[in-house]
Design an enzyme around this catalytic site. Structure first.
Site, short mmCIF file in Angstrom:
data_model
loop_
_atom_site.label_atom_id
_atom_site.label_comp_id
_atom_site.label_asym_id
_atom_site.label_seq_id
_atom_site.Cartn_x
_atom_site.Cartn_y
_atom_site.Cartn_z
N GLU A 283 1.33 -1.44 -0.04
CA GLU A 283 -0.10 0.00 -0.21
C GLU A 283 0.94 1.36 -0.28
OE1 GLU A 283 -2.76 0.30 3.15
OE2 GLU A 283 -3.98 1.46 2.63
N ASN B 2 -12.36 -1.36 -1.04
CA ASN B 2 -11.78 -1.78 0.70
C ASN B 2 -12.83 -1.48 1.75
OD1 ASN B 2 -9.32 -3.28 1.79
ND2 ASN B 2 -9.82 -0.68 2.59
N GLU B 3 -12.48 -2.09 2.79
CA GLU B 3 -13.40 -1.89 3.91
C GLU B 3 -14.10 -0.49 3.34
OE1 GLU B 3 -10.17 -1.19 7.23
OE2 GLU B 3 -9.50 -3.20 7.00
N TYR C 169 -6.98 -9.44 11.19
CA TYR C 169 -5.27 -8.82 11.79
C TYR C 169 -5.13 -9.34 13.31
CZ TYR C 169 -4.32 -5.83 8.26
OH TYR C 169 -4.35 -5.04 7.23
N GLU D 171 -6.22 -9.16 4.05
CA GLU D 171 -5.31 -8.15 4.60
C GLU D 171 -5.41 -9.49 6.01
OE1 GLU D 171 -6.07 -4.30 5.68
OE2 GLU D 171 -6.47 -4.47 3.48
N GLN E 62 2.15 -6.07 5.57
CA GLN E 62 2.24 -5.33 4.56
C GLN E 62 3.47 -6.17 3.35
OE1 GLN E 62 0.72 -1.56 2.92
NE2 GLN E 62 -1.23 -2.11 4.48
#
Ligand code: AHR
Length: 510
Positions: A28, A175-176, A252, A308, A357
């Site tokens: 990103e 995204n999100e 996460y 992610e 990432q």
């Protein structure tokens, strides 16, 4: 040491193929991931090709990274691709408001990203802007990248120096959207995803694999809404219609709170176990999302994409809080190794996963020093490298009829030995993690259905859980040959020292 754990593997009974794309990556425009990490510009003293760091490319090629997601993350929903094409000196600037509020000069854009993918040998996964862009903008980007004739966007691409269209398969629809991507409800986003997907065309031979932006962790209702929206006239048990081919989810590993996630290198044994409990939750998470999907898509035509995942710690002291720079210890390596065992077990539905990432951000493979430019490979990097043989291999079940050791952590239980196996090109690869901080264990691999030979084992471990690599001590955590493997009647005995990750590779004759 307790009695060896019995693990039965039928090497001649292949299960679903483990998509190589579960070993995918994410880059990103965030902190020093792109600028300083992947890209230093053509005038840099660091050897580069078109501004792309060659040392980073060389290190990542050893991982055979199958795909790279870009440009975000939250950044994707404020990125306007036209700002990142054409002569660099003429590209407009923008503010990267999510990540450090820094000014982005757009010097790394579409052509630079596609060149990076070519150097890595990775497939591009482009995430379009649904949050603040337009349907036309996203549609044009697809045309710019993938159309071969003299259409307006193909002509513009040629004007910018690229004649042939690129092949782009993986395409993200925002995204999100439940958060940074527009704060939408699931129902509203589902409508938007259908509309955007309609205009993301297949040009020529190129076939898009459109990925709808999915749930925040265990929001199973979000997944259900997206699955329903695939076939609004149908319902549970009907065929999905196929406007998008996959739905994603983000999860996460954060053992602390959102405001105090915990330190990357300073933690207690209790913190360590709590982290591994949070990592192990990924299994339940994928199972529950898959169950919801099974109802609407029993033939598993729609893919699940965990685009992610990884550990998220407090940033390293003295670094920009918006840059999400963190160190990476043996604990992170074991989080990664157990995630892969889980991914292999969900090979029938999970088509892709992307660690967040690749360089200098969150659970990175590579850390680069901002001053000297020196590159360090993290413990997590080594897990990806040791496990590369699982990519596109047929999964093999690992049965443990006598059970596995379990430890109570607070109100929860953690299974402290994790394993998975696969078979490809006549070789079997077994991955084994001993998560116990202090106890060594041994595993008796009962290998059935074929004779094995040429056994090669490697181990990743260190004297302490907090061990990590940094300039000046870059190999504190690095794999070495493992001599703790011996032949037994019908199999192998594998010693697993406390807090270690071991891979055993062998030829199988069936
Ligand atoms: O990976 C960092 C950020 O985490 C991503 O931009 C966003 O999608 C997620 O919240």
């Amino acid at each position: 040491m307790s009695a060896p754990i019995r693990a039965i593997i039928n090497v001649d009974v292949p299960g679903p193929v483990i998509s190589r794309h579960v070993y995918g990556h994410f880059a990103e425009h965030l902190g020093r991931c792109i600028y300083g990490g992947f890209y230093v510009g053509e005038d840099s003293d660091i050897p580069n090709k078109g501004g792309i760091r060659l040392d980073v490319v060389q290190a990542l090629r050893a991982l055979q990274i199958p795909n790279l997601r870009w440009p975000g993350g939250c950044f994707a929903d404020e990125y306007h691709w036209r700002d990142g094409v054409g002569p660099r000196a003429e590209r407009p600037q923008m503010v990267n408001s999510h990540w450090g509020d820094v000014v982005e000069d757009n010097s790394f854009g579409t052509h630079e990203f596609m060149a990076l993918c070519e150097l890595l040998g990775a497939e591009p996964y482009v995430n379009g802007n649904l949050g603040s862009g337009t349907v036309r903008e996203m549609s044009d980007w697809v045309e710019y990248l993938t159309r071969g004739d003299d259409s307006p966007m193909a002509a513009l691409r040629r004007e910018h120096g690229r004649d042939e269209p690129w092949r782009v398969k993986f395409w993200g629809l925002g995204n999100e959207p439940w958060g940074c991507g527009g704060n939408m409800t699931a129902a509203h986003y589902a409508e938007e995803a259908r509309r955007y997907a309609t205009y993301c065309r297949d040009h020529g031979e190129n076939r898009l694999y459109r990925i709808a932006a999915g749930a925040n962790s265990d929001d199973y209702a979000w997944t259900e809404t997206l699955m329903k929206a695939l076939n609004p006239l149908g319902g549970c048990g009907r065929d999905p219609r196929g406007l998008y081919q996959a739905v994603s989810v983000h999860y996460y590993t954060i053992p602390g709170t959102w405001d105090d996630k915990g330190e990357a290198t300073q933690f207690t044994e209790e913190d360590y176990y709590r982290t591994l409990v949070r990592a192990a939750f990924t299994d339940e998470l994928l199972r529950n999302h898959s169950n919801v999907m099974d109802c609407y898509d029993p033939e598993k035509k729609v893919g699940l994409v965990l685009d992610e995942w990884g550990t998220w710690w407090n940033v390293e002291k003295g670094t920009n809080p918006g840059f999400l720079y963190q160190q990476n210890t043996l604990r992170d390596a074991l989080v990664a190794s157990t995630h892969f065992d889980i991914f292999h077990g969900h090979a029938d539905r999970l088509v892709m996963a992307n660690i967040a990432q690749t360089v200098n951000v969150l659970q990175a493979m590579i850390l680069t020093d901002p001053d000297s430019g020196e590159l360090v490979l993290t413990p997590t990097y080594h897990v990806f490298e040791m496990n590369a043989g699982h990519q596109d291999a047929a999964s093999l079940r690992v049965d443990t009829p006598d059970g596995l050791p379990v430890r109570t952590v607070g109100q929860e239980e953690l299974t402290t030995v994790s394993a998975s196996a696969s078979r490809k090109d006549g070789r079997v690869l077994v991955s084994l993690s001993n998560l116990d901080a202090a106890e060594d264990v041994a595993v008796h691999l009962d290998l059935r259905g074929g004779a094995v030979s040429d056994v090669q084992a490697r181990i990743l471990s260190a004297g302490s859980l907090t061990a990590h690599n940094a300039p000046g001590h870059a190999t504190e955590v690095a794999p070495v040959a493992h001599d703790g493997v011996s032949r037994t009647d019908g199999g192998l005995r594998v010693e697993l020292p406390a807090h270690s990750f071991v891979t055993v590779s062998m030829a199988a004759d069936s």
